[in-house]
Design a protein around this motif. Structure first.
Motif, PDB file in Angstrom:
ATOM      1  N   ASP A 205       0.842  -1.206   0.000  1.00  0.00           N
ATOM      2  CA  ASP A 205       0.000   0.000   0.000  1.00  0.00           C
ATOM      3  C   ASP A 205       0.873   1.250   0.000  1.00  0.00           C
ATOM      4  O   ASP A 205       2.100   1.159   0.058  1.00  0.00           O
ATOM      5  CB  ASP A 205      -0.998  -0.002   1.170  1.00  0.00           C
ATOM      6  CG  ASP A 205      -0.307   0.013   2.521  1.00  0.00           C
ATOM      7  OD1 ASP A 205       0.797   0.574   2.641  1.00  0.00           O
ATOM      8  OD2 ASP A 205      -0.884  -0.532   3.482  1.00  0.00           O
ATOM      9  N   LEU A 206       0.223   2.393  -0.107  1.00  0.00           N
ATOM     10  CA  LEU A 206       0.973   3.643  -0.251  1.00  0.00           C
ATOM     11  C   LEU A 206       1.467   4.198   1.078  1.00  0.00           C
ATOM     12  O   LEU A 206       2.189   5.189   1.104  1.00  0.00           O
ATOM     13  CB  LEU A 206       0.121   4.679  -0.991  1.00  0.00           C
ATOM     14  CG  LEU A 206      -0.095   4.352  -2.472  1.00  0.00           C
ATOM     15  CD1 LEU A 206      -1.173   5.249  -3.075  1.00  0.00           C
ATOM     16  CD2 LEU A 206       1.201   4.479  -3.260  1.00  0.00           C
ATOM     17  N   ALA A 207       1.096   3.539   2.172  1.00  0.00           N
ATOM     18  CA  ALA A 207       1.672   3.954   3.457  1.00  0.00           C
ATOM     19  C   ALA A 207       3.048   3.339   3.628  1.00  0.00           C
ATOM     20  O   ALA A 207       3.935   3.938   4.239  1.00  0.00           O
ATOM     21  CB  ALA A 207       0.770   3.533   4.615  1.00  0.00           C
ATOM     22  N   GLU A 208       3.228   2.137   3.106  1.00  0.00           N
ATOM     23  CA  GLU A 208       4.471   1.415   3.372  1.00  0.00           C
ATOM     24  C   GLU A 208       5.365   1.295   2.133  1.00  0.00           C
ATOM     25  O   GLU A 208       6.535   0.979   2.264  1.00  0.00           O
ATOM     26  CB  GLU A 208       4.164   0.032   3.957  1.00  0.00           C
ATOM     27  CG  GLU A 208       3.314   0.073   5.237  1.00  0.00           C
ATOM     28  CD  GLU A 208       3.977   0.805   6.396  1.00  0.00           C
ATOM     29  OE1 GLU A 208       5.196   0.997   6.381  1.00  0.00           O
ATOM     30  OE2 GLU A 208       3.249   1.207   7.334  1.00  0.00           O
ATOM     31  N   TYR A 209       4.805   1.483   0.933  1.00  0.00           N
ATOM     32  CA  TYR A 209       5.658   1.629  -0.250  1.00  0.00           C
ATOM     33  C   TYR A 209       5.812   3.133  -0.437  1.00  0.00           C
ATOM     34  O   TYR A 209       4.854   3.835  -0.753  1.00  0.00           O
ATOM     35  CB  TYR A 209       5.023   0.994  -1.498  1.00  0.00           C
ATOM     36  CG  TYR A 209       5.922   1.128  -2.716  1.00  0.00           C
ATOM     37  CD1 TYR A 209       6.956   0.240  -2.922  1.00  0.00           C
ATOM     38  CD2 TYR A 209       5.750   2.174  -3.611  1.00  0.00           C
ATOM     39  CE1 TYR A 209       7.814   0.376  -4.016  1.00  0.00           C
ATOM     40  CE2 TYR A 209       6.602   2.325  -4.704  1.00  0.00           C
ATOM     41  CZ  TYR A 209       7.629   1.419  -4.905  1.00  0.00           C
ATOM     42  OH  TYR A 209       8.472   1.573  -5.975  1.00  0.00           O
TER      43      TYR A 209
ATOM     44  N   GLN B   4      -3.941   7.124   2.465  1.00  0.00           N
ATOM     45  CA  GLN B   4      -2.502   7.083   2.234  1.00  0.00           C
ATOM     46  C   GLN B   4      -2.068   7.886   1.010  1.00  0.00           C
ATOM     47  O   GLN B   4      -0.899   7.827   0.631  1.00  0.00           O
ATOM     48  CB  GLN B   4      -2.067   5.612   2.060  1.00  0.00           C
ATOM     49  CG  GLN B   4      -2.400   4.777   3.278  1.00  0.00           C
ATOM     50  CD  GLN B   4      -2.357   3.283   3.011  1.00  0.00           C
ATOM     51  OE1 GLN B   4      -2.238   2.862   1.881  1.00  0.00           O
ATOM     52  NE2 GLN B   4      -2.468   2.496   4.071  1.00  0.00           N
TER      53      GLN B   4
ATOM     54  N   LEU C 228      -0.198  12.828  -2.451  1.00  0.00           N
ATOM     55  CA  LEU C 228       0.811  12.242  -3.330  1.00  0.00           C
ATOM     56  C   LEU C 228       0.528  12.601  -4.786  1.00  0.00           C
ATOM     57  O   LEU C 228      -0.628  12.700  -5.189  1.00  0.00           O
ATOM     58  CB  LEU C 228       0.828  10.719  -3.203  1.00  0.00           C
ATOM     59  CG  LEU C 228       1.044  10.115  -1.824  1.00  0.00           C
ATOM     60  CD1 LEU C 228       1.142   8.597  -1.935  1.00  0.00           C
ATOM     61  CD2 LEU C 228       2.294  10.672  -1.171  1.00  0.00           C
TER      62      LEU C 228
ATOM     63  N   ARG D 254       1.015  -0.979  12.855  1.00  0.00           N
ATOM     64  CA  ARG D 254       1.128  -0.995  11.399  1.00  0.00           C
ATOM     65  C   ARG D 254       1.720  -2.309  10.896  1.00  0.00           C
ATOM     66  O   ARG D 254       2.004  -2.425   9.706  1.00  0.00           O
ATOM     67  CB  ARG D 254       2.049   0.144  10.934  1.00  0.00           C
ATOM     68  CG  ARG D 254       1.594   1.514  11.286  1.00  0.00           C
ATOM     69  CD  ARG D 254       0.312   1.897  10.620  1.00  0.00           C
ATOM     70  NE  ARG D 254       0.305   1.651   9.189  1.00  0.00           N
ATOM     71  CZ  ARG D 254      -0.756   1.829   8.412  1.00  0.00           C
ATOM     72  NH1 ARG D 254      -1.898   2.233   8.942  1.00  0.00           N
ATOM     73  NH2 ARG D 254      -0.694   1.596   7.123  1.00  0.00           N
TER      74      ARG D 254
ATOM     75  N   PHE E 153       2.730  -5.405   9.104  1.00  0.00           N
ATOM     76  CA  PHE E 153       2.207  -5.877   7.809  1.00  0.00           C
ATOM     77  C   PHE E 153       1.372  -7.143   7.954  1.00  0.00           C
ATOM     78  O   PHE E 153       0.512  -7.428   7.134  1.00  0.00           O
ATOM     79  CB  PHE E 153       3.367  -6.220   6.863  1.00  0.00           C
ATOM     80  CG  PHE E 153       4.474  -5.215   6.815  1.00  0.00           C
ATOM     81  CD1 PHE E 153       4.250  -3.928   6.364  1.00  0.00           C
ATOM     82  CD2 PHE E 153       5.762  -5.563   7.202  1.00  0.00           C
ATOM     83  CE1 PHE E 153       5.288  -3.013   6.286  1.00  0.00           C
ATOM     84  CE2 PHE E 153       6.804  -4.648   7.136  1.00  0.00           C
ATOM     85  CZ  PHE E 153       6.564  -3.372   6.687  1.00  0.00           C
TER      86      PHE E 153
ATOM     87  N   ARG F 123      10.760   8.790   4.523  1.00  0.00           N
ATOM     88  CA  ARG F 123      10.349   9.996   3.807  1.00  0.00           C
ATOM     89  C   ARG F 123      10.449  11.165   4.763  1.00  0.00           C
ATOM     90  O   ARG F 123      10.409  10.992   5.979  1.00  0.00           O
ATOM     91  CB  ARG F 123       8.893   9.874   3.338  1.00  0.00           C
ATOM     92  CG  ARG F 123       8.693   8.938   2.205  1.00  0.00           C
ATOM     93  CD  ARG F 123       7.357   9.152   1.505  1.00  0.00           C
ATOM     94  NE  ARG F 123       6.181   8.869   2.291  1.00  0.00           N
ATOM     95  CZ  ARG F 123       5.062   8.329   1.788  1.00  0.00           C
ATOM     96  NH1 ARG F 123       5.003   8.008   0.514  1.00  0.00           N
ATOM     97  NH2 ARG F 123       4.006   8.122   2.551  1.00  0.00           N
TER      98      ARG F 123
ATOM     99  N   PHE G 135       5.545   6.651   8.891  1.00  0.00           N
ATOM    100  CA  PHE G 135       5.680   6.247  10.276  1.00  0.00           C
ATOM    101  C   PHE G 135       7.150   6.277  10.652  1.00  0.00           C
ATOM    102  O   PHE G 135       8.029   6.153   9.791  1.00  0.00           O
ATOM    103  CB  PHE G 135       5.057   4.868  10.486  1.00  0.00           C
ATOM    104  CG  PHE G 135       3.563   4.909  10.380  1.00  0.00           C
ATOM    105  CD1 PHE G 135       2.795   5.291  11.467  1.00  0.00           C
ATOM    106  CD2 PHE G 135       2.922   4.631   9.188  1.00  0.00           C
ATOM    107  CE1 PHE G 135       1.419   5.379  11.370  1.00  0.00           C
ATOM    108  CE2 PHE G 135       1.541   4.713   9.078  1.00  0.00           C
ATOM    109  CZ  PHE G 135       0.785   5.090  10.175  1.00  0.00           C
TER     110      PHE G 135
END
Lengths: 730, 166, 325
Positions: free
Chosen positions: A655-659, B41, B145, C116, C118, C232, C237
């Motif tokens: 997902d775009l939170a983790e990628y 996200q 984004l 969070r 995975f 980032r 996070f």
């Protein structure tokens, strides 16, 4: 009427430079801009169709094996559920770009975790989503390899092996022998894959988010065993592609099959997680780069070998060494790609396949060699630009690499001389700079477009070519306007509909050059027709602002058209120039980074890109393509990585939170220099592709800047804080 | 009571699962608000709810009885674009256009937040009023984004409008 | 998303009564819960919407500040009293998520934010926190973001938030209300729990119990920092974070309240650091020693080993910045 040309000879005429309208290359706004900013440009999933059902794809929870049973009854009693579809026409992986036929793999055989196995159709999206999560499926799992390091890779047949690189390395005054790794990437276009299919018993109409309708229609026809004449594909606006929408993907076929089975319109929109799990990934790579040089910097050898991965049976192999092949001198050369067969989702084209990951490694290796030689890294590159293809001996069509390096250096403020890491510190931050070359092969594809000069003096351009954000609407209006003497707002450009003539599709940066050439050919023929009507030679015509001038008289274009509109299909075909020349875009990247001494966090503070890509068709949209590519450089340099579970092969960060694609704050102001040139080989409009060049090497400039900042030589991308810290000297 | 979207009233859905985003896109004929991730996200679904920007994908329509929502269609039209919408076109603050409505809704609210003096992670001294530096704009827009990478152009568009308003 | 019954509650009493029933969840901002409901990680049969409860005020009270549980993250971060007197809290909130999310997310909900991990968010993977007894996928899987302290062999997930880390450094108190108006106060430091054998329990809330407020102690001044290390530069996070309240008086450290985020199942507080630092003259050797103490029990599973040197260095950097050495 058709105006056809096969590009067998360089076109040195530069016709567009001799037109009168003066709009080609200008920095004009996109004609569809106001629709996009007001939310009224309609994307695939947004067409309102009465009685449309909602389909949700169900994906596998094992990476290899067979579906032994699907218990439809487990969901048929849930509210709103209409059907569960898992028939052999559905596809289990996306088609590769330009495949022109459907993928052969079907939904019952599992080859990767997250592969589509069925479609649940319900009256509402809420009902369909819930039912899809509850569908009971049994699998007979089989053993599978997930890790490319665990298998013996298969060498690809088309490597290069010239001279004796080992001997060159031994005899070199200086050499480097380095191993780089890059992680997998996702295109992550903002619009998830989506399709709405309607079937009236004879004709299938599909609104979809696709890059290459000209191939996609054949792929869909093949999957469904329909004739192409029974299918209409529409993609007027595409919310980003970057390779992920080159071939038809699973939702297009699933929606079509469901619409045909149920005789009702069906919409299928992938969830973001499904886009990550089932659509093309860029392969991770392991690259060995060897460079050998004389003390004066002359390269004697260059080796670039890469291991990439893909599913068994997939032909695509990330072409990591594609530009290394022709970029630098060196008599002793090895280029070789090998493919590890593993069970992760299909590997395919993600923006700039090959160079996106190959160039950063090559350019980082050159930086290390430059340090060993004590030669400025720009100077080292300049000393090694060959006159012709180092092996084939073919000439370069045009090459502005040296100009890009020098002009970019000037604009960036590159300081020549000895480069010592840790020379500059601001508080906790080490500051450093780095440079890298850019190269991206230039491609063209067969293209057709119809141009109609209408009796009201306006023009209509029609092709099934798409605009995926690249600026096709803008540049085709400018090409036709320039040729026909019309303002761009007098040119109506209609794209993304297979009822129009076949374009090349958007991909491989070939769209503008190819479809632009087709539009150019049609306009040339229209000019000829006008000249005939005016009884003068075509060269004598001056078309400007809707007026036609012959040198003897001038009159409004509408008078000469006289109610008899002129319609021509321009047909551009790639020809012999492709093999007689090396055609590529070139450029140079300059980056300044700050690396935190304590945490290894890296931020790009400024970046300059200088690019030569033939004629600039629209300075505004071209610049946007360049900065977009540079943003991707920063993402692939610092944050983007697909992580796969070692035990069952599933994509963990789906997902775009983790990628981590870059966010606003990751991106400083970006300086773009466009080094204009005319390339007579690249296309009939002297333009090369620009969609990918901007990301071919920039991550290497950032790696080199990190070293110059803090002394950490980085050989693994992305260069996340953990990796920077472990490579940083105390 | 109904929900008000761009000054028009709509009845809330019967199914409580309908997200505010799906309600806006599929139940009101306003597809300008985009779905990019459906999980908060990406920011493509940003709308202005009772004066503040939110991710409409991460909330339920039924929770917004009597609330006031402004979507991109309420900010301006192709015929009558807002200053920000015009600046986005001028500075090419988009390519594919899919994140654009969210960027513009977000930027519209963001300028109001700076005017209110709200600090951000980029604010040097959070005890004082924030400046309108590029770094502030970038941090405050980081919830949106753009995969095409139009970020520098978006910042330029916002800056032009912000500077004109000061 | 599983279908559910949607109900409102306009008093805490009514909400606790409803929430005490099996399968009922309270919703405020929803930014975490809706996310997880879409993934069917959370499948409540009933949702109780708390937004009609009138308690989103931030009020001065004897010896500090009371923040109503329904106050948005934004409301706390922009409050002038918090910016002046509790800057570590405002900074931590601003370092988390995005403006859109902070505008919706509530203080109570943020304390209850789930991990969070995975494997927790993927219902087709084993996870003892989501599905007790199913195993821990992260232990032998991808564990870049996982805990190095306080974990167990049943769960190595972290508490991912920022706000609570600052609240732990401030030693804020959480006011809870349970059935029949039974209320109690718990330190933020004791609100979250380590997994042990029961990773399904993130915190100490009893059935039906709700967070109604957070109480901040009287302002303590000092230098207040929140340092968040992330891949980032925004909207990510933490790999690790440090909330620090440090005061140097007459050349010696008079206060050193520290809490750490994203390295443990809860905001991590190690009193040994405070004990070591207070009374000492700030110097690098001292900070190195503090950092060694912090990580002396830390253990990675491979992927997350990097967090040990990273949090060590981040602590040293934070102490250097706070004491200006």
């Amino acid at each position: 009427m058709t105006a056809h040309m096969k590009h067998d000879q360089p076109d040195e005429r530069n016709v567009l430079d001799h037109m009168a309208q003066g709009i080609i290359g200008k920095s004009l706004d996109r004609p569809e801009g106001l629709l996009k900013v007001s939310g009224t440009a309609t994307y695939a999933a947004e067409y309102v169709i009465d009685g449309c059902l909602e389909g949700v794809i169900v994906t596998s929870t094992c990476a290899r094996g067979k579906v032994t049973s699907i218990d439809k009854q487990s969901v048929m009693s849930m509210p709103g559920v209409v059907d569960v579809i898992n028939e052999p026409r559905m596809i289990a992986r996306p088609a590769q770009g330009t495949a022109n036929e459907a993928p052969e793999h079907k939904v019952g055989e599992i080859h990767y975790w997250g592969q589509p196995v069925a479609l649940v159709v319900a009256e509402t999206i809420e009902q369909a989503r819930d039912a899809a999560k509850n569908l009971v499926i049994e699998y007979a799992p089989a053993l599978a390899e997930f890790n490319p390091e665990d298998v013996v890779p298969e060498p690809q047949p088309d490597g290069t092996n010239e001279g004796d690189l080992n001997q060159a390395m031994e005899g070199a005054d200086q050499c480097v022998d380095l191993t780089f790794t890059t992680e997998g990437h996702a295109s992550a276009a903002m619009e998830p894959h989506a399709a709405i299919a309607q079937w009236d018993g004879k004709m299938l109409t599909v609104h979809a988010s696709l890059q290459m309708l000209n191939y996609n229609i054949a792929e869909l026809a093949d999957a469904l065993k329909l004739k192409q004449s029974q299918i209409r594909l529409i993609s007027r606006y595409v919310g980003g592609g970057f390779g992920s929408k080159l071939g038809i993907s699973e939702e297009v076929v699933a929606a079509s099959v469901a619409a045909m089975v149920l005789d009702r319109p069906v919409r299928v929109v992938m969830s973001r997680q499904q886009v990550f799990q089932t659509i093309m990934r860029r392969s991770e790579t392991r690259q060995r780069v060897r460079l050998s040089a004389k003390a004066d910097g002359t390269f004697t050898g260059i080796g670039h070998e890469a291991v990439v991965s893909n599913l068994p049976g997939e032909e695509f192999a990330e072409p990591v060494t594609q530009s290394t092949d022709f970029l630098y001198a060196g008599d002793n050369r090895i280029m070789q790609i090998a493919v590890a067969r593993i069970h992760r989702m299909t590997a395919g084209s993600v923006r700039a396949p090959g160079e996106a990951v190959g160039m950063p490694a090559l350019e980082a290796a050159i930086d290390e060699l430059a340090e060993k030689l004590g030669i400025d890294p720009i100077e080292l590159r300049l000393r090694n630009l060959p006159d012709k293809h180092p092996v084939e001996g073919t000439p370069y069509s045009s090459r502005k690499l040296a100009e890009c390096l020098t002009q970019g250096a000037k604009s960036f403020g590159w300081k020549k001389g000895k480069r010592t890491p840790r020379s500059r510190r601001e508080g906790e931050w080490w500051i450093g700079t780095g440079v890298a070359s850019a190269a991206r092969v230039h491609n063209v594809g067969e293209a057709k477009a119809r141009v109609t000069l209408r009796d009201d003096g306006t023009a209509l351009v029609e092709t099934d070519m798409t605009d995926i954000g690249t600026g096709t609407y803008a540049i085709l209006g400018q090409i036709a306007g320039e040729m026909l003497g019309l303002n761009p707002d007098a040119v109506d450009v209609q794209l993304g509909d297979t009822k129009h003539p076949r374009g090349p599709g958007s991909g491989g940066s070939w769209g503008a050059a190819s479809i632009g050439s087709a539009v150019f050919l049609a306009c040339e023929a229209i000019r000829k027709e006008l000249a005939g009507r005016a009884k003068v030679k075509a060269e004598k015509l001056t078309l400007k602002d809707g007026q036609i001038g012959t040198g003897k008289f001038s009159l409004p274009l509408t008078e000469l058209i006289g109610g008899k509109s002129i319609s021509v299909i321009g047909h551009y075909e790639p020809g012999a120039v492709e093999k007689n020349f090396v055609a590529s875009g070139y450029g140079a990247f300059f980056a300044e980074v700050a690396v935190n001494h304590w945490t290894g966090e890296t931020r790009v503070r400024r970046m300059t890109g200088a690019f030569g890509f033939g004629r600039v068709l629209n300075a505004k949209t071209a610049r946007s393509q360049c900065i977009g590519g540079m943003v991707w450089c920063i993402g692939s340099a610092l944050t983007e990585a697909l992580h796969f579970d070692p035990n069952d092969g599933h994509l963990v960060n789906c997902d775009l939170a983790e990628y981590h694609v870059p966010v606003h704050r990751d991106i400083p102001d970006l300086d773009v220099i466009m080094v204009e040139e005319r390339d007579p080989v690249a296309s009939l409009i002297q333009a090369k592709g620009i969609g990918e060049l901007g990301m071919c090497g920039g991550a290497g400039a950032i790696a080199n800047a990190i070293y110059n900042a803090c002394g950490a030589r980085m050989h693994a991308f992305p260069m996340t804080p953990d990796k920077v810290l472990s490579a940083m000297p105390d | 009571m109904p929900i008000v979207i761009n000054s028009l009233e709509y009845q809330l859905p019967a199914d409580p699962r309908v997200s505010l985003l799906d309600f806006i896109r599929d139940h009101t004929g306003l597809p300008g608000t985009k779905k990019g991730c459906d999980h908060g996200q990406c920011g493509a679904c940003t709308v202005i709810l009772d004066g503040v920007r939110i991710n409409s994908c991460l909330t339920l329509a039924v929770m917004h009885d009597n609330c006031d929502v402004i979507t991109i269609e309420g900010i301006g039209s192709a015929e009558q674009p807002s200053a920000l919408q015009q600046a986005f076109v001028k500075h090419d603050g988009f390519q594919c256009g899919y994140c654009t409505p969210g960027q513009i809704c977000s930027a519209t609210a963001m300028l109001a937040e700076i005017a209110e003096g709200w600090p951000s992670d980029a604010t040097q001294d959070i005890g004082t009023r924030p400046s309108l530096s590029d770094e502030e704009i970038r941090e405050r827009m980081s919830g949106n984004l753009c995969r095409c990478g139009a970020y520098p152009n978006i910042v330029a568009a916002i800056r032009e409008v912000a500077d004109a308003g000061q | 998303m599983k279908n559910f019954e949607y109900a409102g509650a306009d008093t805490v009493e009514r909400a606790t009564m409803l929430c005490a029933e099996n399968g009922t969840k309270a919703i405020a901002g929803g930014t975490n819960l809706i996310d997880l409901m879409k993934l069917q990680v959370e499948t409540p049969a009933r949702l109780v919407d708390l937004n009609s409860i009138d308690d989103r005020r931030i009020e001065e009270e004897e010896g500090g500040l009371r923040i109503g549980a329904l106050a948005s993250n934004t409301a706390v971060a922009v409050d002038q009293r918090i910016r002046s007197d509790y800057p570590v809290l405002a900074k931590a909130i601003l370092a988390g998520a995005t403006q859109q999310l902070r505008n919706k997310a509530s203080v109570g909900g943020n304390l209850g934010q789930r991990t969070r991990c995975f494997y927790f968010t993927n219902i087709d993977q084993p996870c003892n926190k989501r599905d007790p007894g199913s195993g821990c996928g992260a232990l032998t899987g991808v564990a870049r973001i996982h805990a190095i302290l306080g974990a167990s062999r049943h769960c190595i997930a972290t508490y991912p938030g920022d706000m609570a880390v600052a609240m732990a450094a401030l030693d804020a108190q959480v006011e809870l209300s349970g059935l029949a108006n039974k209320s109690r106060m718990v330190a933020v430091r004791d609100f979250h729990r380590c997994p042990g054998y029961t990773p399904e329990l993130d915190n100490i809330l009893e059935p039906g119990e709700l967070v109604v407020a957070v109480h901040l102690p009287a302002p303590v001044g000092g230098t207040q920092l929140y340092r968040k290390v992330r891949e980032r530069s925004s909207y990510a996070f933490a790999l690790c974070s440090v909330a620090a309240i440090v005061d140097v008086k007459r050349g010696k450290i008079a206060r050193a309240d520290l809490a750490f985020g994203s390295i443990a199942p809860k905001p991590w507080v190690d009193q040994r650091l405070t004990q070591l630092l207070v009374g000492e003259k700030p110097n690098m050797a001292l900070f190195e020693k503090a950092a060694d103490i912090l990580v002396d029990g830390a253990r990675g599973v491979g992927d997350n080993d990097y967090k040990i040197p990273l949090v060590r260095r981040t602590l040293i950097a934070t102490l250097c910045e706070a004491t200006e050495i």
